[in-house]
Design an enzyme around this catalytic site. Structure first.
Site, short mmCIF file in Angstrom:
data_model
loop_
_atom_site.label_atom_id
_atom_site.label_comp_id
_atom_site.label_asym_id
_atom_site.label_seq_id
_atom_site.Cartn_x
_atom_site.Cartn_y
_atom_site.Cartn_z
N CYS A 119 0.83 -1.20 0.00
CA CYS A 119 0.00 0.00 0.00
C CYS A 119 0.86 1.25 0.00
O CYS A 119 2.04 1.21 0.30
CB CYS A 119 -0.94 0.01 1.20
SG CYS A 119 -0.14 0.46 2.74
N GLY A 120 0.23 2.39 -0.27
CA GLY A 120 0.97 3.64 -0.36
C GLY A 120 0.78 4.54 0.83
O GLY A 120 1.26 5.66 0.83
#
Length: 278
Positions: A119-120
């Protein structure tokens, strides 16, 4: 209940100075099938797992992801009678009935994307989310651990990895006392599933929080596994391989002892070294 292993056709290839030789022979593989977890009829998550200990997996997942707070939030767990193409039951859906008055945090499933290593979302956001959710202050746990005992825990767990002996394709997780005695060991194709299975077992046995105990995992220590340890009140996590940077940050923030590369007679401590007298 579904099978844990399955025989499949394979070709064994041997490369020698004289050439390449192949022989057809069946091989034993670990089974991987989906498990859908439903809470009060609402689908919460689907995870790819090795069949077995499904109720422990479901309960452990709901507790470590923050959907539920306590084991007694659950009134009943049961397999739905889903069927495959031949009409045989698959046992691939667990339905969770809640105790009266319990309201699950189903929004947690929508927010759980931050747990993925792909994820970011920034690390600080992830760590703050866990700190705000966990009921247990693992940093206050006074347990002390012997480096000699800790370095040998993966070898002790390895003795219980019976399906790995047949397939070579499963992760394992175990909960141990500070003295090195195993309470429970479970195997699964997913390392996070193996952890959910042992924590779910502990929840059903009324052992949460797992103060004074150690979680041992057969692979690397990801952020998600540190999260699950903190959510279960475990003060220490021991991994055979390396941790990720975010796993180390969360362990340091939460006060959890994080050990990687635990292969007797060596280990590397990434957080909470004081519990090992270092």
């Amino acid at each position: 209940m579904g099978r844990v292993t399955r025989r499949t056709p394979a070709v064994r290839v041997e490369v020698t100075p004289d050439g390449v030789r192949g022989s057809a022979r069946p091989d034993t593989l670990a089974v991987e099938e989906p498990l859908e977890i439903r809470v009060a009829g609402t689908s919460v998550t689907v995870t790819m797992r090795t069949p077995g200990d499904d109720f422990d997996l479901a309960l452990g997942n709901l507790l470590t992801e923050g959907v539920l707070r306590r084991a007694d939030d659950v009134a009943q767990l049961m397999h739905c009678l889903d069927e495959d193409e031949s009409g045989s039951p698959t046992y691939n859906v667990v339905d969770v009935t809640l105790a009266p008055g319990v309201v699950p945090d189903l929004d947690r499933t929508a927010r759980s994307g931050y747990q993925s290593s792909a994820c970011g979302v920034c690390g600080k956001t992830s760590i703050d989310a866990i700190a705000a959710t966990s009921q247990y202050a693992v940093g206050d746990d006074p347990v002390r651990l012997s480096p000699v005992v800790v370095a040998g825990l993966p070898d002790v767990m390895r003795e219980s990895q019976k399906v790995f002996d047949k397939t070579g394709g499963l992760h394992a997780a175990g909960i141990f006392t500070a003295e090195g005695d195993p309470l429970v060991v479970r195997e699964d194709v997913g390392r996070h599933n193996a952890v959910d299975k042992v924590i779910g077992w502990a929840a059903r046995e009324g052992r949460l929080p797992l103060a004074g105990h150690v979680l041992v995992v057969s692979g690397r220590a990801s952020f998600e596994l540190v999260q699950k340890a903190v959510m279960a009140g475990l003060p220490a996590l021991v991994a055979v391989s390396a941790p990720s940077s975010l796993a180390a940050e969360l362990a340091q923030e939460a006060g959890l002892t994080l050990v990687g590369f635990a292969r007797a007679p060596r280990l590397t401590v990434y957080a909470g070294a004081e519990r090992l007298g270092l």
